[in-house]
Design a protein around this motif. Structure first.
Motif, PDB file in Angstrom:
ATOM      1  N   VAL A 172       0.841  -1.204   0.000  1.00 12.92           N
ATOM      2  CA  VAL A 172       0.000   0.000   0.000  1.00 12.92           C
ATOM      3  C   VAL A 172       0.876   1.254   0.000  1.00 12.92           C
ATOM      4  CG1 VAL A 172      -1.577   1.354   1.430  1.00 12.92           C
ATOM      5  CG2 VAL A 172      -2.033  -1.065   1.012  1.00 12.92           C
ATOM      6  N   TYR A 225       1.162   4.318  -2.923  1.00 13.57           N
ATOM      7  CA  TYR A 225       1.169   5.766  -2.700  1.00 13.57           C
ATOM      8  C   TYR A 225       2.436   6.412  -3.260  1.00 13.57           C
ATOM      9  CZ  TYR A 225      -2.950   6.152   0.372  1.00 13.57           C
ATOM     10  OH  TYR A 225      -4.228   6.185   0.874  1.00 13.57           O
ATOM     11  N   TYR A 278       4.524   8.706   2.304  1.00  6.61           N
ATOM     12  CA  TYR A 278       3.219   8.380   2.873  1.00  6.61           C
ATOM     13  C   TYR A 278       3.052   8.921   4.300  1.00  6.61           C
ATOM     14  CZ  TYR A 278      -0.909   5.788   4.337  1.00  6.61           C
ATOM     15  OH  TYR A 278      -2.135   5.455   4.823  1.00  6.61           O
ATOM     16  N   PRO A 325      -6.739  10.217  -3.326  1.00  7.90           N
ATOM     17  CA  PRO A 325      -7.583   9.067  -2.981  1.00  7.90           C
ATOM     18  C   PRO A 325      -8.157   8.364  -4.209  1.00  7.90           C
ATOM     19  CG  PRO A 325      -8.096  10.925  -1.561  1.00  7.90           C
ATOM     20  CD  PRO A 325      -7.163  11.447  -2.609  1.00  7.90           C
ATOM     21  N   LEU A 378      -7.638   4.479  -5.098  1.00  6.04           N
ATOM     22  CA  LEU A 378      -8.776   3.570  -5.295  1.00  6.04           C
ATOM     23  C   LEU A 378      -8.640   2.846  -6.632  1.00  6.04           C
ATOM     24  CD1 LEU A 378     -12.169   5.077  -4.092  1.00  6.04           C
ATOM     25  CD2 LEU A 378     -10.977   3.025  -3.325  1.00  6.04           C
ATOM     26  N   VAL A 380     -10.119  -2.959  -6.480  1.00  2.93           N
ATOM     27  CA  VAL A 380     -11.053  -3.901  -5.861  1.00  2.93           C
ATOM     28  C   VAL A 380     -12.390  -3.182  -5.667  1.00  2.93           C
ATOM     29  CG1 VAL A 380      -9.387  -5.367  -4.713  1.00  2.93           C
ATOM     30  CG2 VAL A 380     -10.133  -3.258  -3.617  1.00  2.93           C
ATOM     31  N   LYS A 419     -11.843  -3.385   5.795  1.00  5.06           N
ATOM     32  CA  LYS A 419     -11.755  -2.353   6.849  1.00  5.06           C
ATOM     33  C   LYS A 419     -12.370  -2.856   8.148  1.00  5.06           C
ATOM     34  CE  LYS A 419     -13.547   2.228   8.030  1.00  5.06           C
ATOM     35  NZ  LYS A 419     -12.605   2.306   9.165  1.00  5.06           N
ATOM     36  N   ILE A 426     -10.014  -5.386   9.770  1.00  3.17           N
ATOM     37  CA  ILE A 426      -8.822  -4.749  10.325  1.00  3.17           C
ATOM     38  C   ILE A 426      -9.175  -3.967  11.589  1.00  3.17           C
ATOM     39  CG2 ILE A 426      -7.130  -2.928   9.925  1.00  3.17           C
ATOM     40  CD1 ILE A 426      -7.033  -3.868   7.007  1.00  3.17           C
ATOM     41  N   LEU A 484      -7.538  -4.335  15.261  1.00  5.20           N
ATOM     42  CA  LEU A 484      -6.862  -3.179  15.865  1.00  5.20           C
ATOM     43  C   LEU A 484      -7.466  -2.856  17.223  1.00  5.20           C
ATOM     44  CD1 LEU A 484      -6.138  -0.553  13.048  1.00  5.20           C
ATOM     45  CD2 LEU A 484      -4.528  -1.579  14.652  1.00  5.20           C
ATOM     46  N   ASN A 532     -16.817   7.463  -1.140  1.00  3.84           N
ATOM     47  CA  ASN A 532     -15.947   6.453  -1.733  1.00  3.84           C
ATOM     48  C   ASN A 532     -14.491   6.880  -1.708  1.00  3.84           C
ATOM     49  OD1 ASN A 532     -17.946   4.699  -2.216  1.00  3.84           O
ATOM     50  ND2 ASN A 532     -17.912   4.838  -4.460  1.00  3.84           N
ATOM     51  N   LEU A 533     -14.253   8.147  -1.943  1.00  6.34           N
ATOM     52  CA  LEU A 533     -12.867   8.609  -1.974  1.00  6.34           C
ATOM     53  C   LEU A 533     -12.261   8.601  -0.583  1.00  6.34           C
ATOM     54  CD1 LEU A 533     -12.898  11.422  -4.655  1.00  6.34           C
ATOM     55  CD2 LEU A 533     -12.281   9.014  -4.836  1.00  6.34           C
ATOM     56  N   LEU A 543     -12.850   6.532   1.486  1.00 10.44           N
ATOM     57  CA  LEU A 543     -12.653   5.128   1.860  1.00 10.44           C
ATOM     58  C   LEU A 543     -11.196   4.698   1.736  1.00 10.44           C
ATOM     59  CD1 LEU A 543     -13.990   2.549   2.790  1.00 10.44           C
ATOM     60  CD2 LEU A 543     -14.472   1.997   0.398  1.00 10.44           C
ATOM     61  N   SER A 544     -10.503   5.193   0.727  1.00 15.14           N
ATOM     62  CA  SER A 544      -9.121   4.731   0.564  1.00 15.14           C
ATOM     63  C   SER A 544      -8.278   5.129   1.776  1.00 15.14           C
ATOM     64  CB  SER A 544      -8.511   5.258  -0.735  1.00 15.14           C
ATOM     65  OG  SER A 544      -8.326   6.647  -0.673  1.00 15.14           O
ATOM     66  N   ASN A 545      -8.468   6.352   2.269  1.00 16.66           N
ATOM     67  CA  ASN A 545      -7.754   6.725   3.493  1.00 16.66           C
ATOM     68  C   ASN A 545      -8.201   5.868   4.669  1.00 16.66           C
ATOM     69  OD1 ASN A 545      -6.212   8.783   2.393  1.00 16.66           O
ATOM     70  ND2 ASN A 545      -7.815  10.312   2.689  1.00 16.66           N
ATOM     71  N   GLN A 546      -9.500   5.573   4.682  1.00 21.29           N
ATOM     72  CA  GLN A 546     -10.043   4.837   5.822  1.00 21.29           C
ATOM     73  C   GLN A 546      -9.663   3.363   5.811  1.00 21.29           C
ATOM     74  OE1 GLN A 546     -14.177   5.725   5.493  1.00 21.29           O
ATOM     75  NE2 GLN A 546     -13.967   7.782   6.337  1.00 21.29           N
ATOM     76  N   VAL A 547      -9.143   2.904   4.703  1.00 22.55           N
ATOM     77  CA  VAL A 547      -8.662   1.523   4.644  1.00 22.55           C
ATOM     78  C   VAL A 547      -7.142   1.492   4.706  1.00 22.55           C
ATOM     79  CG1 VAL A 547      -8.524  -0.553   3.237  1.00 22.55           C
ATOM     80  CG2 VAL A 547     -10.663   0.706   3.377  1.00 22.55           C
ATOM     81  N   CYS A 548      -6.491   2.369   3.941  1.00 25.38           N
ATOM     82  CA  CYS A 548      -5.031   2.306   3.846  1.00 25.38           C
ATOM     83  C   CYS A 548      -4.367   2.647   5.169  1.00 25.38           C
ATOM     84  CB  CYS A 548      -4.529   3.227   2.732  1.00 25.38           C
ATOM     85  SG  CYS A 548      -5.018   2.643   1.099  1.00 25.38           S
ATOM     86  N   PHE A 549      -4.872   3.645   5.863  1.00 24.20           N
ATOM     87  CA  PHE A 549      -4.254   3.995   7.146  1.00 24.20           C
ATOM     88  C   PHE A 549      -4.382   2.865   8.166  1.00 24.20           C
ATOM     89  CE2 PHE A 549      -4.636   6.181  11.358  1.00 24.20           C
ATOM     90  CZ  PHE A 549      -3.278   6.364  11.533  1.00 24.20           C
ATOM     91  N   PRO A 550      -5.566   2.236   8.306  1.00 25.47           N
ATOM     92  CA  PRO A 550      -5.633   1.072   9.211  1.00 25.47           C
ATOM     93  C   PRO A 550      -4.704  -0.066   8.798  1.00 25.47           C
ATOM     94  CG  PRO A 550      -7.834   1.898   8.789  1.00 25.47           C
ATOM     95  CD  PRO A 550      -6.909   2.668   7.878  1.00 25.47           C
ATOM     96  N   ILE A 551      -4.520  -0.279   7.506  1.00 20.75           N
ATOM     97  CA  ILE A 551      -3.579  -1.319   7.074  1.00 20.75           C
ATOM     98  C   ILE A 551      -2.178  -0.981   7.569  1.00 20.75           C
ATOM     99  CG2 ILE A 551      -2.392  -2.280   5.052  1.00 20.75           C
ATOM    100  CD1 ILE A 551      -5.085  -1.982   3.540  1.00 20.75           C
ATOM    101  N   ILE A 553      -6.773  -8.635  -1.812  1.00 22.10           N
ATOM    102  CA  ILE A 553      -6.231  -7.335  -2.217  1.00 22.10           C
ATOM    103  C   ILE A 553      -4.782  -7.476  -2.670  1.00 22.10           C
ATOM    104  CG2 ILE A 553      -5.773  -4.984  -1.471  1.00 22.10           C
ATOM    105  CD1 ILE A 553      -8.308  -4.851  -0.452  1.00 22.10           C
TER     106      ILE A 553
END
Lengths: 142, 142
Positions: free
Chosen positions: A22, A26, A37, A112, A116, A121, A130, A133, A137, B4-5, B7-15, B136
């Motif tokens: 990921v 970025y 990042y 973003p 995406l 996906v 999410k 995860i 967490l 939707n946009l 969402l990428s922050n909301q998934v990538c940061f937790p990863i 993913i």
DNA sequence: TTTAATTATGTTGTGTACAATACAATAGCA
DNA sequence: TGCTATTGTATTGTACACAACATAATTAAA
């Protein structure tokens, strides 16, 4: 080794790998903004929530001062932020966007969408991931 | 910004965060073996599959030589591995376990159990997460 | 068989990441 | 008020992580 025990390796290594992938997604996108990042994460916080202490940024990103201090100095060198000690409490360093830093927010709105696209996906898959995860967490951090 | 946009922050940061937490879970456990998490991953490969090239290890862990060379030298300093150039092809460096490195395998069998305990989630949750992550990863890497 | 391309590893430079430590400033309390 | 504990940031040291480049050895092609 039992199947259950193998499972921790089979989950933890993909987590570790996915995070690197990921960040790698970025990299070329953020390169256009001359950001890494973690630097982008700091800028996101400043764009969304305005001026912050170092410790507030650290709490939100789960990063300590040994990581943030040099990172913030690099953002300062790029004239994206200013670091100023508070007059009330001189221990506190306020991190504030410069005009350049504020201006970058517009260009960054495209990030973003590009991420995406490269994740490639469905929104449903992302939301399921999410949820999974966030569950773990919460377990780890509680 | 649309949902939707975001969402990428909301998934990538937790990863990104989860990976750091997971490495943090391993840290105190692996400290007993004087290993870091990436060093442990290298040892796992050697325990499971025996002597390997640097490039084979790199392929399996998705790490490049700039990361592996110093890491392997540290494992060599700890007398856990030996680095020997192949006689057939002198470009190739074979990474082989020493007796000490082999012996550590026994102590390391306890690691997965301790990690599973500290993760503190059900096997079902873990398997669901693994599926989501693998999906993913496959998308990104293909 | 000489050259060109590829392969395998190493080196250098930049940037996280965190533990341990230091230190100054503030807050709380006797 | 003075003392102590806490807080907020910085510094140092160790260890990844990767891009870019260097180098040497092998392979392939003309």
């Amino acid at each position: 080794m039992s199947e259950n025990l193998k499972l921790s390796n089979q989950v933890c290594f993909p987590i570790y790998s996915l995070a690197k992938e990921v960040v790698g997604l970025y990299r070329p996108i953020l390169q256009q903004l001359d950001l890494t990042y973690p630097q982008y994460l700091v800028m996101l916080i400043l764009w969304e929530e305005g001026t912050q202490n170092v410790s507030e940024i650290g709490t939100k990103l789960h990063l300590d001062s040994g990581t943030l201090t040099p990172l913030l100095k690099r953002l300062e060198q790029k004239k994206l932020i200013e670091r100023n000690r508070s007059a009330q409490d001189e221990r506190i360093v306020q991190i504030e966007l410069t005009a350049d830093g504020q201006k970058m927010k517009t260009a960054a709105t495209q990030v973003p969408e590009q991420i995406l696209n490269s994740l490639n996906v469905t929104v449903e898959q992302l939301e399921a991931l999410k949820t999974g995860i966030d569950n773990i967490l919460n377990q780890i951090r509680k």
